[in-house]
Enzyme design. Structure first.
Site, short mmCIF file in Angstrom:
data_model
loop_
_atom_site.label_atom_id
_atom_site.label_comp_id
_atom_site.label_asym_id
_atom_site.label_seq_id
_atom_site.Cartn_x
_atom_site.Cartn_y
_atom_site.Cartn_z
N ARG A 41 0.82 -1.22 0.00
CA ARG A 41 0.00 0.00 0.00
C ARG A 41 0.86 1.27 0.00
O ARG A 41 0.45 2.29 -0.54
CB ARG A 41 -0.94 0.01 1.21
CG ARG A 41 -2.12 -0.93 1.00
CD ARG A 41 -3.03 -0.96 2.19
NE ARG A 41 -4.31 -1.57 1.82
CZ ARG A 41 -5.27 -1.84 2.69
NH1 ARG A 41 -5.11 -1.59 3.97
NH2 ARG A 41 -6.40 -2.39 2.27
N LYS A 203 -16.79 -16.57 3.55
CA LYS A 203 -18.24 -16.55 3.77
C LYS A 203 -19.04 -16.15 2.56
O LYS A 203 -18.71 -15.18 1.88
CB LYS A 203 -18.55 -15.54 4.87
CG LYS A 203 -18.17 -15.99 6.27
CD LYS A 203 -18.58 -14.88 7.19
CE LYS A 203 -18.51 -15.21 8.63
NZ LYS A 203 -18.84 -14.00 9.40
N GLY A 361 -8.61 -8.50 0.40
CA GLY A 361 -7.39 -8.37 1.20
C GLY A 361 -6.56 -9.65 1.21
O GLY A 361 -5.36 -9.62 0.89
N GLY A 386 -12.27 -4.48 1.54
CA GLY A 386 -13.70 -4.16 1.48
C GLY A 386 -14.02 -3.21 0.33
O GLY A 386 -15.06 -3.35 -0.32
P1 ADP Z 1 -10.59 -11.81 0.82
O1 ADP Z 1 -9.95 -11.11 2.01
O2 ADP Z 1 -9.64 -12.00 -0.30
O3 ADP Z 1 -11.87 -11.16 0.43
P2 ADP Z 1 -11.90 -13.70 2.55
O4 ADP Z 1 -11.59 -12.85 3.74
O5 ADP Z 1 -13.32 -13.83 2.13
O6 ADP Z 1 -10.99 -13.30 1.30
O7 ADP Z 1 -11.44 -15.20 2.83
C1 ADP Z 1 -10.12 -15.54 3.10
C2 ADP Z 1 -10.06 -16.55 4.19
O8 ADP Z 1 -10.81 -17.73 3.87
C3 ADP Z 1 -8.63 -17.01 4.42
O9 ADP Z 1 -8.34 -16.87 5.81
C4 ADP Z 1 -8.66 -18.47 4.01
O10 ADP Z 1 -7.74 -19.24 4.76
C5 ADP Z 1 -10.09 -18.85 4.30
N1 ADP Z 1 -10.54 -20.06 3.58
C6 ADP Z 1 -10.63 -20.24 2.26
N2 ADP Z 1 -11.04 -21.49 1.97
C7 ADP Z 1 -11.23 -22.11 3.15
C8 ADP Z 1 -11.69 -23.42 3.52
N3 ADP Z 1 -12.00 -24.35 2.59
N4 ADP Z 1 -11.78 -23.72 4.84
C9 ADP Z 1 -11.45 -22.80 5.77
N5 ADP Z 1 -11.02 -21.55 5.48
C10 ADP Z 1 -10.90 -21.22 4.19
C1 3PG Z 2 -8.67 -2.01 4.81
O1 3PG Z 2 -7.66 -2.51 5.31
O2 3PG Z 2 -9.54 -2.68 4.19
C2 3PG Z 2 -8.81 -0.51 4.83
O3 3PG Z 2 -7.65 0.11 5.25
C3 3PG Z 2 -10.01 -0.09 5.66
O4 3PG Z 2 -9.82 -0.46 7.00
P1 3PG Z 2 -11.09 -0.64 7.95
O5 3PG Z 2 -11.81 -1.90 7.48
O6 3PG Z 2 -10.54 -0.77 9.35
O7 3PG Z 2 -11.97 0.55 7.78
MG MG Z 3 -10.32 -11.22 4.10
#
Ligand code: ADP
Ligand code: 3PG
Ligand code: MG
Length: 413
Positions: A41, A203, A361, A386
């Site tokens: 970043r 999710k 992320g 997000g």
């Molecule tokens: P992003 O941040 O890219 O949007 P998410 O936060 O939705 O992605 O999901 C990422 C998380 O999901 C990671 O911590 C990953 O380890 C977990 N994950 C992905 N597939 C599985 C699975 N089959 N079982 C448990 N956790 C999983």
């Molecule tokens: C992020 O890491 O997605 C941004 O910096 C926003 O952070 P926040 O979800 O704590 O508002």
């Molecule tokens: Mg995530």
């Protein structure tokens, strides 16, 4: 006539020798000892900073870091100032506050071409409250004549430094905002077909709007990760001890309904593609065992996509004109279950003819670690978590919407 970004950018204004207040997203991951574990970043903010320095501006940078409740020295931006100075090869002044006399005096006495980074905005509760007086105090203390929004990762937040502030100063987009917005919205709205999306992660409920939008715009949606478990359960498969989400039947029913309206009942599985097999094990295990989706035992935990799925998804990705990827397809905290995501990354990067946009992320973290090329193997790796999810889902981001509109030929509002 080429298309023009719908907001005015720093290129549209005479910034020469001005004091400019710039919102960046320096919410970077930290090691236990407080050092920065990934400066993606910070590097992404350099084009705007360099542009403004080339125009002899005085730069006052501001950001949040983490989610502190009040002042918390562990979440100080001081280490970020040091890393930014290293990356720029010039000094960066750090002020341990973001409003008040100290800021006013330091900025006033700094010559043009100075870079000043303010302390974590979220040390003040007024920041997240989108407080107008706090926004005014930021403007007054910095003495800035322009506001530049370049914090794409925080643009989905209506906070004092991303929203209220735009009511106090003429507000322009930075180069990162322009690049992120254009890359993401072009891939979704004007894709080279076929548009193939990979959606994974934890999710269904987090990504439901994205999946709904993709049903409208994509030619294929490949579902992986823990999210696939929820889809499989809905379809009547046993998912054993896998992570899945309860209470999503209504939402999934709506998704299948939408898919059916688009392609007809008999072609749903070609649009919404579920994994034919998964890799099971436990989160700490060093072994993976692959099973077909109708062979998941009660004690099995599906933690990755299996080899047949990898081959199937890779074939679709090879033929794609545009690729959108949001969400890892496995439990990437364990290398053994990162295999599927690594093979997806390889398939995406190998299709050099396609436009590829990676958001989320954890997905961005994963591809940046995977890629020996700093992310350059993909057309665009978003700095937003997000924010990229919301933009991909078709939502408007308050931090961008509140900037000054661009007018003239080529601008579409
Ligand atoms: P992003 O941040 O890219 O949007 P998410 O936060 O939705 O992605 O999901 C990422 C998380 O999901 C990671 O911590 C990953 O380890 C977990 N994950 C992905 N597939 C599985 C699975 N089959 N079982 C448990 N956790 C999983
Ligand atoms: C992020 O890491 O997605 C941004 O910096 C926003 O952070 P926040 O979800 O704590 O508002
Ligand atoms: Mg995530």
């Amino acid at each position: 006539m080429g298309k023009r970004f719908f907001k005015q950018t720093i290129r549209d204004v005479d910034v020469e020798r001005q004091t400019v207040l710039v919102r960046v997203d320096y919410n970077v991951p930290l090691h236990e000892d407080g050092t920065i574990s990934d400066d993606f970043r910070i590097r992404a903010s350099l084009p705007t900073i360099k542009y403004l320095l080339d125009h002899q501006c005085k730069l006052v940078l501001m950001s949040h870091l983490g989610r502190p409740e009040g002042r918390d020295e562990k979440l100080s931006l001081a280490p970020v100032a040091a890393r930014l100075a290293e990356l720029l090869g010039r000094s960066v002044m750090f002020i341990d506050d973001c409003v008040g006399d100290k800021v006013r005096q330091t900025v006033r006495h700094a010559p043009c071409g100075s870079i000043i980074l303010l302390e974590n905005l979220r040390f003040y509760k007024e920041e997240e409250a989108d407080d107008a007086s706090f926004a005014k105090a930021l403007v007054k203390s910095s003495g800035a004549s322009f506001f530049v929004q370049d914090a794409f990762g925080a643009a989905h937040r209506a906070h004092a430094s991303t929203h209220a502030i735009t009511l106090c100063l003429p507000s322009f987009a930075g180069l990162l905002i322009e690049k992120e917005y254009t890359a993401i919205t072009d891939a979704m709205a004007h894709p080279a077909h076929p548009l193939v999306a990979v959606v994974g992660g934890a999710k269904v409920s987090d990504k439901i709007e994205l999946v709904e939008r993709l049903i409208t715009v994509a030619d294929k949606i490949l579902i992986g990760g823990a999210m696939a478990n929820t889809f499989l359960k809905y379809k009547g498969y046993e998912v054993g001890s896998s992570v899945f989400e309860d209470g999503q039947d209504e939402v999934l029913g709506r998704i299948y309904q939408k898919a059916e309206e688009k392609v007809g009942a008999e072609r749903i599985a070609d649009l919404l593609v579920l994994p034919p097999d998964v890799a099971v094990g436990n989160k700490q295990s060093s072994e993976r065992r692959e099973v077909a989706i109708d062979g998941i035992e009660p004690e099995d935990m599906a933690l990755d996509i299996g080899s047949r799925t990898i081959d199937c998804f890779s074939a679709y990705l090879r033929g794609a004109g545009t690729i959108i990827w949001n969400g890892p397809v496995g439990y990437t905290d364990n290398e053994v279950f990162s295999y599927g995501s690594a093979r997806i990354a390889l398939a995406v990067a190998s299709n050099t003819k396609a436009i590829s946009v990676v958001g989320g992320g954890d997905t961005a973290d994963f591809v940046l670690k995977w890629d020996g090329n700093g992310g350059a193997s993909f057309t665009h790796v978003s700095t937003g978590g997000g924010a990229s999810l919301e933009l991909m889902s078709g939502k408007k981001l308050p931090g961008i919407e509140s900037l000054l509109d661009a007018y003239g030929p080529g601008v579409v509002h």
